[in-house]
Design an enzyme around this catalytic site. Sequence first.
Site, PDB file in Angstrom:
ATOM      1  N   CYS A  99       1.011  -1.123  -0.070  1.00  0.00           N
ATOM      2  CA  CYS A  99       0.064  -0.087  -0.118  1.00  0.00           C
ATOM      3  C   CYS A  99       0.995   1.224  -0.056  1.00  0.00           C
ATOM      4  O   CYS A  99       1.817   1.217   0.627  1.00  0.00           O
ATOM      5  CB  CYS A  99      -0.826  -0.028   1.124  1.00  0.00           C
ATOM      6  SG  CYS A  99      -2.143  -1.281   1.124  1.00  0.00           S
ATOM      7  N   ARG A 158       6.266  -0.511  -4.130  1.00  0.00           N
ATOM      8  CA  ARG A 158       5.859  -1.155  -3.080  1.00  0.00           C
ATOM      9  C   ARG A 158       4.790  -2.252  -3.037  1.00  0.00           C
ATOM     10  O   ARG A 158       4.628  -3.262  -2.401  1.00  0.00           O
ATOM     11  CB  ARG A 158       5.104  -0.084  -1.847  1.00  0.00           C
ATOM     12  CG  ARG A 158       6.036   0.941  -1.484  1.00  0.00           C
ATOM     13  CD  ARG A 158       5.119   1.958  -1.050  1.00  0.00           C
ATOM     14  NE  ARG A 158       4.673   1.699   0.241  1.00  0.00           N
ATOM     15  CZ  ARG A 158       5.334   1.793   1.461  1.00  0.00           C
ATOM     16  NH1 ARG A 158       6.407   2.123   1.615  1.00  0.00           N
ATOM     17  NH2 ARG A 158       4.759   1.445   2.615  1.00  0.00           N
ATOM     18  N   TRP A 196      -2.665  -2.847  -1.763  1.00  0.00           N
ATOM     19  CA  TRP A 196      -2.189  -4.340  -1.856  1.00  0.00           C
ATOM     20  C   TRP A 196      -3.246  -4.757  -1.012  1.00  0.00           C
ATOM     21  O   TRP A 196      -3.276  -4.932   0.427  1.00  0.00           O
ATOM     22  CB  TRP A 196      -0.803  -4.425  -1.103  1.00  0.00           C
ATOM     23  CG  TRP A 196      -0.052  -5.718  -1.371  1.00  0.00           C
ATOM     24  CD1 TRP A 196       0.732  -6.190  -2.546  1.00  0.00           C
ATOM     25  CD2 TRP A 196       0.033  -6.865  -0.343  1.00  0.00           C
ATOM     26  NE1 TRP A 196       1.054  -7.450  -2.451  1.00  0.00           N
ATOM     27  CE2 TRP A 196       0.762  -7.739  -1.023  1.00  0.00           C
ATOM     28  CE3 TRP A 196      -0.447  -6.832   0.836  1.00  0.00           C
ATOM     29  CZ2 TRP A 196       0.979  -8.917  -0.379  1.00  0.00           C
ATOM     30  CZ3 TRP A 196      -0.257  -8.060   1.315  1.00  0.00           C
ATOM     31  CH2 TRP A 196       0.442  -9.358   0.893  1.00  0.00           C
ATOM     32  N   ASN A 229      -3.025   2.421   5.055  1.00  0.00           N
ATOM     33  CA  ASN A 229      -2.018   1.389   4.836  1.00  0.00           C
ATOM     34  C   ASN A 229      -1.885   0.633   6.348  1.00  0.00           C
ATOM     35  O   ASN A 229      -1.959   1.222   7.307  1.00  0.00           O
ATOM     36  CB  ASN A 229      -0.641   2.236   4.582  1.00  0.00           C
ATOM     37  CG  ASN A 229       0.520   1.298   4.399  1.00  0.00           C
ATOM     38  OD1 ASN A 229       0.225  -0.024   4.306  1.00  0.00           O
ATOM     39  ND2 ASN A 229       1.715   1.616   4.377  1.00  0.00           N
ATOM     40  N   GLY A 230      -2.275  -0.525   6.393  1.00  0.00           N
ATOM     41  CA  GLY A 230      -1.848  -1.326   7.466  1.00  0.00           C
ATOM     42  C   GLY A 230      -3.364  -2.388   7.801  1.00  0.00           C
ATOM     43  O   GLY A 230      -3.804  -2.477   6.602  1.00  0.00           O
ATOM     44  N   GLU A 258      19.565 -17.509  -0.763  1.00  0.00           N
ATOM     45  CA  GLU A 258      19.258 -16.161  -1.592  1.00  0.00           C
ATOM     46  C   GLU A 258      19.119 -16.175  -2.873  1.00  0.00           C
ATOM     47  O   GLU A 258      18.403 -15.665  -3.580  1.00  0.00           O
ATOM     48  CB  GLU A 258      20.289 -15.175  -1.089  1.00  0.00           C
ATOM     49  CG  GLU A 258      20.178 -13.810  -1.737  1.00  0.00           C
ATOM     50  CD  GLU A 258      18.851 -13.108  -1.469  1.00  0.00           C
ATOM     51  OE1 GLU A 258      18.302 -13.565  -0.572  1.00  0.00           O
ATOM     52  OE2 GLU A 258      18.736 -12.018  -2.310  1.00  0.00           O
ATOM     53  N   LYS A 296      15.725 -15.391  -5.024  1.00  0.00           N
ATOM     54  CA  LYS A 296      15.854 -14.517  -5.840  1.00  0.00           C
ATOM     55  C   LYS A 296      15.023 -14.888  -7.162  1.00  0.00           C
ATOM     56  O   LYS A 296      14.482 -14.278  -7.711  1.00  0.00           O
ATOM     57  CB  LYS A 296      17.193 -13.989  -6.203  1.00  0.00           C
ATOM     58  CG  LYS A 296      17.617 -12.597  -6.503  1.00  0.00           C
ATOM     59  CD  LYS A 296      17.801 -11.521  -5.577  1.00  0.00           C
ATOM     60  CE  LYS A 296      16.454 -11.554  -4.602  1.00  0.00           C
ATOM     61  NZ  LYS A 296      16.627 -10.632  -3.564  1.00  0.00           N
ATOM     62  N   GLU A 321      11.234 -15.494  -6.734  1.00  0.00           N
ATOM     63  CA  GLU A 321      10.405 -14.350  -6.604  1.00  0.00           C
ATOM     64  C   GLU A 321      10.058 -13.555  -7.789  1.00  0.00           C
ATOM     65  O   GLU A 321       9.127 -13.012  -8.260  1.00  0.00           O
ATOM     66  CB  GLU A 321      10.889 -13.355  -5.513  1.00  0.00           C
ATOM     67  CG  GLU A 321      11.940 -12.791  -5.716  1.00  0.00           C
ATOM     68  CD  GLU A 321      12.411 -11.584  -4.484  1.00  0.00           C
ATOM     69  OE1 GLU A 321      11.656 -11.317  -3.770  1.00  0.00           O
ATOM     70  OE2 GLU A 321      13.825 -11.497  -4.244  1.00  0.00           O
ATOM     71  N   HIS A 359      19.004 -36.619   2.451  1.00  0.00           N
ATOM     72  CA  HIS A 359      17.848 -37.201   3.612  1.00  0.00           C
ATOM     73  C   HIS A 359      16.611 -36.978   2.758  1.00  0.00           C
ATOM     74  O   HIS A 359      15.484 -36.775   3.847  1.00  0.00           O
ATOM     75  CB  HIS A 359      18.063 -36.319   4.658  1.00  0.00           C
ATOM     76  CG  HIS A 359      19.302 -36.560   5.249  1.00  0.00           C
ATOM     77  ND1 HIS A 359      19.819 -37.644   6.087  1.00  0.00           N
ATOM     78  CD2 HIS A 359      20.529 -36.004   5.029  1.00  0.00           C
ATOM     79  CE1 HIS A 359      20.867 -37.775   6.453  1.00  0.00           C
ATOM     80  NE2 HIS A 359      21.684 -36.785   6.032  1.00  0.00           N
ATOM     81  N   LYS A 368       7.371  -4.305  -1.763  1.00  0.00           N
ATOM     82  CA  LYS A 368       8.641  -3.830  -1.271  1.00  0.00           C
ATOM     83  C   LYS A 368       8.837  -4.081   0.228  1.00  0.00           C
ATOM     84  O   LYS A 368       9.670  -4.165   0.961  1.00  0.00           O
ATOM     85  CB  LYS A 368       9.046  -2.710  -2.032  1.00  0.00           C
ATOM     86  CG  LYS A 368      10.543  -2.234  -1.462  1.00  0.00           C
ATOM     87  CD  LYS A 368      11.594  -3.229  -2.159  1.00  0.00           C
ATOM     88  CE  LYS A 368      12.969  -2.464  -1.856  1.00  0.00           C
ATOM     89  NZ  LYS A 368      13.776  -3.947  -2.344  1.00  0.00           N
TER      90      LYS A 368
HETATM   91  C1  F6R Z   1      13.285 -10.395  -1.366  1.00  0.00           C
HETATM   92  C2  F6R Z   1      13.326  -9.314  -0.343  1.00  0.00           C
HETATM   93  C3  F6R Z   1      12.379  -9.721   0.634  1.00  0.00           C
HETATM   94  C4  F6R Z   1      12.869  -8.617   2.095  1.00  0.00           C
HETATM   95  C5  F6R Z   1      12.195  -9.027   3.008  1.00  0.00           C
HETATM   96  C6  F6R Z   1      12.504  -8.110   4.224  1.00  0.00           C
HETATM   97  O1  F6R Z   1      14.042  -9.839  -2.512  1.00  0.00           O
HETATM   98  O2  F6R Z   1      13.211  -8.173  -0.767  1.00  0.00           O
HETATM   99  O3  F6R Z   1      12.586 -11.001   0.940  1.00  0.00           O
HETATM  100  O4  F6R Z   1      14.258  -9.042   2.008  1.00  0.00           O
HETATM  101  O5  F6R Z   1      10.928  -8.676   2.985  1.00  0.00           O
HETATM  102  O6  F6R Z   1      12.270  -6.552   4.086  1.00  0.00           O
HETATM  103  P1  F6R Z   1      13.224  -5.648   4.690  1.00  0.00           P
HETATM  104  O7  F6R Z   1      14.723  -5.843   4.616  1.00  0.00           O
HETATM  105  O8  F6R Z   1      12.632  -4.135   4.299  1.00  0.00           O
HETATM  106  O9  F6R Z   1      12.821  -5.777   6.239  1.00  0.00           O
END
Ligand code: F6R
Length: 608
Positions: free
Chosen positions: A2, A27, A75, A101-102, A481, A485, A488, A504, A603
């Site tokens: 949001c 976001r 969102w 937002n929330g 990671e 990446k 997502e 396992h 985001k």
């Molecule tokens: C993946 C990504 C998310 C953030 C997670 C934490 O690419 O960006 O997994 O790492 O949502 O977000 P922050 O770092 O803002 O607490």
Amino acid sequence: MCGIAGYIGKQQAAPIILDGLAKLEYRGYDSAGVAVFDGEKIHMEKAMGRLRVLDEMTHHGASMPGFCGVGHTRWATHGCPSDTNAHPHMNEENTIAVVHNGIIENYGKLKQRLEKKGYHFASETDTEVLAHMLTEYYHGDPVDAIEKVMHRVEGSYALGIMFLDHPHHIYAARKDSPLIVGVSDDGKFIASDVPAILHYTRNVYYMENEEIACLSNEHTRFFNIDGESIEKQPVTIDWDIHAAEKGGYEHFMLKEIHEQPKAVRDTISPRISNNDIDLGELGLSEEEIRNLKHISIVACGSAYHTGVTGKYVLESLARIPTETDLASEFRYRNPIYTPDSLVIIVSQSGETADSLAALRDAKKHKSKVLAIVNVVGSSIAREADSVLYTWAGPEISVATTKAYSCQLAVFYMLAMKFARIRGTISPEQFAKLLDALKLLPDQIETLLSQKEKIQFFANHYLATEHIFFMGRGIDYAISLEGSLKLKEISYIHSEAYAAGELKHGTISLMEEGTLVVAIATQDILYPKTVSNIVEVKTRGAFVMALTTLKHKDMENCADYVLYVPETENPFMGSLAIIPLQLFSYYVSLGRGLDVDKPRNLAKSVTVE
Ligand code: F6R
């Protein structure tokens, strides 16, 4: 997650609000809306889908006259994405408009009570209760009504509100969701984040929890939850305006991948002086560092993955027992806080709801909290006892890259500093590590120059359904990671395994042609990972391996090998992740997906 943008001033409001919302697109959202006072009434337009739909509907705001308004990108949490559920939400008389937002956690109970009183609900959202409650408590004084609502709702909120009775005012309030107020000679702004207003002003007030703002052409006023007037000081944002724009790259993600040498350099360089690491911001004396008995690293998503590396590095260099937890687990598992322990919260946005809740729990139990954060002035940065900033600059792409790399760099410095003070590494080892640390930005640059090779490989895997990542130790942390990446932004199912764990259970999934990405940069673990590669290859897997040049023999067992430059073993993750980020990017690009704004993701995850 949001986005809110609002404006009151001398210019037409709607185009400015739409511009602000466009800057908040990163976001994540599924619908958008704007409400403007048009001289007579509150005129509202809402549309499901991308912001461009609303933009076209309103001719980029031109068809919405008026100098005061609020806008929102939603969102979905309560109620599916739709025109009706999009914000703003109005009361039945169309005299109050709210963007939120929330999450209002007690909205069910509140809605029942309001319905009994005869209020009718048009949407399925939790937000609509706010519009009706404001109606219920409004007797001419908006701040009084907002304050009464705030006393009765549970959950998190950043709010932008308009009252038809007070047509040249915007009201704002927040609890546990970010909101800023910007001021310029031309007008006043509210926004969820700085990029939304950076074109118009750099003078910003950060709203604190349970504060209310009232903005008009004449005034910028703030109140606490009891309606008492409070004084706040503005801060000047020194972000480079171009940092929040694409600068010739096709996507923010590609731009941010390429910004990593600079971001890592900016994070490291100011903290190195006289052949030592200076972490003055740490707020821990040498004696406190020597006495540290335990560290808990707490974060979400990619930030959690840097914490997994952080654990390996802190334990191996500084010999401090370290645990890394997902914030959503940590906050509810009644963790044990011991004296002489340190909690480290890692977050790019500094607003992640679970990480913030974990921070508050740690503080409630009198634990010392250090934050590793990118966004200056964010909630986590403000509430922690001390902050080590990652100087990555604004990160717009939903998939993090440069902030991740900077978080790793901060963990290296922290571990080295702790190790030197605790005497767990020799001065010679420290000097060697420091030299390696300083070289990292250039080595990342070198890796970036090989991107065509990775694109070539990625193009062969655009139709793949499953990919496995494996490694041991720090290579396992990087696998986590690499896998996140990829999934997502490409929507390809991928999983990361500690290589020793494969047999396992997971090895049963291996069949002819299954792609396995094996990371083998850790010298003492190298032969073990090679054995695991042989095991999966025997079951038909196609293996792409990532290792260093001294392990040329990898070509005898893996099908495709990518090399990263040599560095000290604890720092390998910073190099190994670069080809994996590029691989994900090119797979997503090749599949024609929205690289910067993957579906369903936000985001900044400001709700649980
Ligand atoms: C993946 C990504 C998310 C953030 C997670 C934490 O690419 O960006 O997994 O790492 O949502 O977000 P922050 O770092 O803002 O607490």
